[in-house]
Design an enzyme around this catalytic site. Sequence first.
Site, PDB file in Angstrom:
ATOM      1  CG  ASP A   1      -2.090  -0.294   8.420  1.00 29.71           C
ATOM      2  OD1 ASP A   1      -2.900   0.649   8.358  1.00 29.71           O
ATOM      3  OD2 ASP A   1      -2.176  -1.317   7.710  1.00 29.71           O
TER       4      ASP A   1
ATOM      5  NE  ARG B   1      -5.701  -5.144   5.947  1.00 29.90           N
ATOM      6  CZ  ARG B   1      -5.147  -4.994   4.758  1.00 29.90           C
ATOM      7  NH1 ARG B   1      -5.810  -5.311   3.696  1.00 29.90           N
ATOM      8  NH2 ARG B   1      -3.916  -4.547   4.618  1.00 29.90           N
TER       9      ARG B   1
ATOM     10  CG  ASP C   1       3.595  -7.361   7.432  1.00 29.88           C
ATOM     11  OD1 ASP C   1       3.024  -6.945   6.402  1.00 29.88           O
ATOM     12  OD2 ASP C   1       2.988  -7.817   8.414  1.00 29.88           O
TER      13      ASP C   1
ATOM     14  CB  THR D   1       2.754   0.462   6.031  1.00 31.75           C
ATOM     15  OG1 THR D   1       1.413   0.180   6.401  1.00 31.75           O
ATOM     16  CG2 THR D   1       3.649   0.076   7.199  1.00 31.75           C
TER      17      THR D   1
ATOM     18  NE  ARG E   1      -2.030  -4.412  -1.912  1.00 34.29           N
ATOM     19  CZ  ARG E   1      -1.648  -3.923  -0.742  1.00 34.29           C
ATOM     20  NH1 ARG E   1      -0.687  -4.497  -0.061  1.00 34.29           N
ATOM     21  NH2 ARG E   1      -2.243  -2.874  -0.230  1.00 34.29           N
TER      22      ARG E   1
ATOM     23  N   GLY F   1       0.836  -1.207   0.000  1.00 33.73           N
ATOM     24  CA  GLY F   1       0.000   0.000   0.000  1.00 33.73           C
ATOM     25  C   GLY F   1       0.868   1.253   0.000  1.00 33.73           C
TER      26      GLY F   1
ATOM     27  CG  ASP G   1       1.180  -3.124  10.324  1.00 31.49           C
ATOM     28  OD1 ASP G   1       2.059  -2.436   9.755  1.00 31.49           O
ATOM     29  OD2 ASP G   1       0.398  -3.861   9.710  1.00 31.49           O
TER      30      ASP G   1
HETATM   31  P1  ATP Z   1       0.932  -2.866   3.472  1.00 31.08           P
HETATM   32  O1  ATP Z   1       1.235  -3.020   4.946  1.00 31.08           O
HETATM   33  O2  ATP Z   1       0.763  -1.458   3.086  1.00 31.08           O
HETATM   34  O3  ATP Z   1      -0.165  -3.774   2.984  1.00 31.08           O
HETATM   35  P2  ATP Z   1       2.846  -4.797   2.491  1.00 31.08           P
HETATM   36  O4  ATP Z   1       4.251  -4.681   2.072  1.00 31.08           O
HETATM   37  O5  ATP Z   1       2.559  -5.667   3.694  1.00 31.08           O
HETATM   38  O6  ATP Z   1       2.285  -3.329   2.681  1.00 31.08           O
HETATM   39  P3  ATP Z   1       1.704  -6.780   0.710  1.00 31.08           P
HETATM   40  O7  ATP Z   1       0.711  -6.640  -0.385  1.00 31.08           O
HETATM   41  O8  ATP Z   1       1.409  -7.741   1.805  1.00 31.08           O
HETATM   42  O9  ATP Z   1       1.966  -5.302   1.261  1.00 31.08           O
HETATM   43  O10 ATP Z   1       3.114  -7.207   0.064  1.00 31.08           O
HETATM   44  C1  ATP Z   1       3.667  -6.473  -1.010  1.00 31.08           C
HETATM   45  C2  ATP Z   1       4.244  -7.406  -2.021  1.00 31.08           C
HETATM   46  O11 ATP Z   1       5.305  -8.166  -1.400  1.00 31.08           O
HETATM   47  C3  ATP Z   1       3.296  -8.469  -2.562  1.00 31.08           C
HETATM   48  O12 ATP Z   1       2.488  -7.986  -3.607  1.00 31.08           O
HETATM   49  C4  ATP Z   1       4.260  -9.529  -3.069  1.00 31.08           C
HETATM   50  O13 ATP Z   1       4.786  -9.172  -4.327  1.00 31.08           O
HETATM   51  C5  ATP Z   1       5.386  -9.438  -2.026  1.00 31.08           C
HETATM   52  N1  ATP Z   1       5.162 -10.503  -1.028  1.00 31.08           N
HETATM   53  C6  ATP Z   1       4.277 -10.520  -0.019  1.00 31.08           C
HETATM   54  N2  ATP Z   1       4.311 -11.696   0.653  1.00 31.08           N
HETATM   55  C7  ATP Z   1       5.239 -12.450   0.011  1.00 31.08           C
HETATM   56  C8  ATP Z   1       5.730 -13.797   0.183  1.00 31.08           C
HETATM   57  N3  ATP Z   1       5.263 -14.590   1.147  1.00 31.08           N
HETATM   58  N4  ATP Z   1       6.692 -14.232  -0.665  1.00 31.08           N
HETATM   59  C9  ATP Z   1       7.177 -13.437  -1.646  1.00 31.08           C
HETATM   60  N5  ATP Z   1       6.738 -12.193  -1.870  1.00 31.08           N
HETATM   61  C10 ATP Z   1       5.788 -11.683  -1.063  1.00 31.08           C
END
Ligand code: ATP
Length: 328
Positions: free
Chosen positions: A132, A176, A107, A130, A76, A15, A134
């Site tokens: 959040d 969330r 994360d 992010t 994503r 995000g 978190d």
């Molecule tokens: P936010 O907290 O804003 O949602 P985030 O980094 O947690 O940010 P995610 O959509 O969970 O957002 O992860 C971003 C991208 O990281 C995913 O679209 C994917 O490409 C990669 N990613 C997430 N989990 C994995 C995983 N288990 N293995 C490999 N790549 C991953």
Amino acid sequence: MNEPIKKIAVLTSGGDAPGMNAAIRAVVRACTYYRVDCIGVYRGYQGLIEGDFEMLSARHVSNIINKGGTILKSARSEEFKTVEGRAKAYENLKKAGVGALVIIGGDGTFTGGLKFIEEFNFPVVGIPGTIDNDIYGTDNTIGYDTALNTVVEVIDKIRDTASSHNRLFFIEVMGRDAGFIALNTGIGAGAEEILIPEKNLGLDRLVESLDKSREKGKTSSIVVVSEGDKIGKNVFELADYIKEKYPFYDIRVSVLGHMQRGGSPSCYDRVLASRLGVAAVEALLDRTSGVMVGVTNNEVTSVGFNKAIKMNHDINEELLKVAEITSV
Ligand code: ATP
């Protein structure tokens, strides 16, 4: 891993959050300062897989420190979750002569980064971006402070109409899995009750609190609800439940949604992002990998991706007490 790093790539993932641009700017300018080339990767990990790269100079990032969103776009990427996808990303980085990577995100982004390091021994450092807040290993994530200010401003406006009409407002804010936005904005905007996922206080407690408010002569009330609240009802069901119990209340629901991600970053977020952008480049040039840089007690720190992903950033019990005391 032992060749000198001559080129660093930077991407934003997950995000978007206000302040990501300030972090990109700091990464690019730290690269300039240390005489290393910098490449921007568009659309997060998906752009890494597709080789969507652009060389960035210090001038490319002029006039972006004040802008919300991310000039590199975010995405994503399901493909990056596969070994084949990550192998394509590695090949593209090698082909472009990139020696290290800065990832800005949450994360999920760090989980992907960790896998990438384990599979290809490629140096990666993360920056927490992010709204959040978190993530373990930093007091604040980039974007969180701006989101708090945005939410408080909106709740102040809603309070004007709530008090003019004797209304009870349920306001849903983002988070969330974490109630940081709800708890802090609830205190900052003077909410009567705050519902967060970390503390399931139950419906009885909400009813009790509303009863107390009425007994004390309050004619309007604001309840801030985190979207991940575990009370078992979404914010509309919650409002219906209360309406059934208190038909005399004029109840309204406001879901703040994506506006919480937007807007010009606060000064705090710009400074945080600038510090972390510089710290990430310095860490890579010092041969550090697999860590997220953060700011803890106003000092730049770093924590392994493993910890940043798995450990919880605890909710502050003192803040919960302050919320209770100041809402009487
Ligand atoms: P936010 O907290 O804003 O949602 P985030 O980094 O947690 O940010 P995610 O959509 O969970 O957002 O992860 C971003 C991208 O990281 C995913 O679209 C994917 O490409 C990669 N990613 C997430 N989990 C994995 C995983 N288990 N293995 C490999 N790549 C991953």
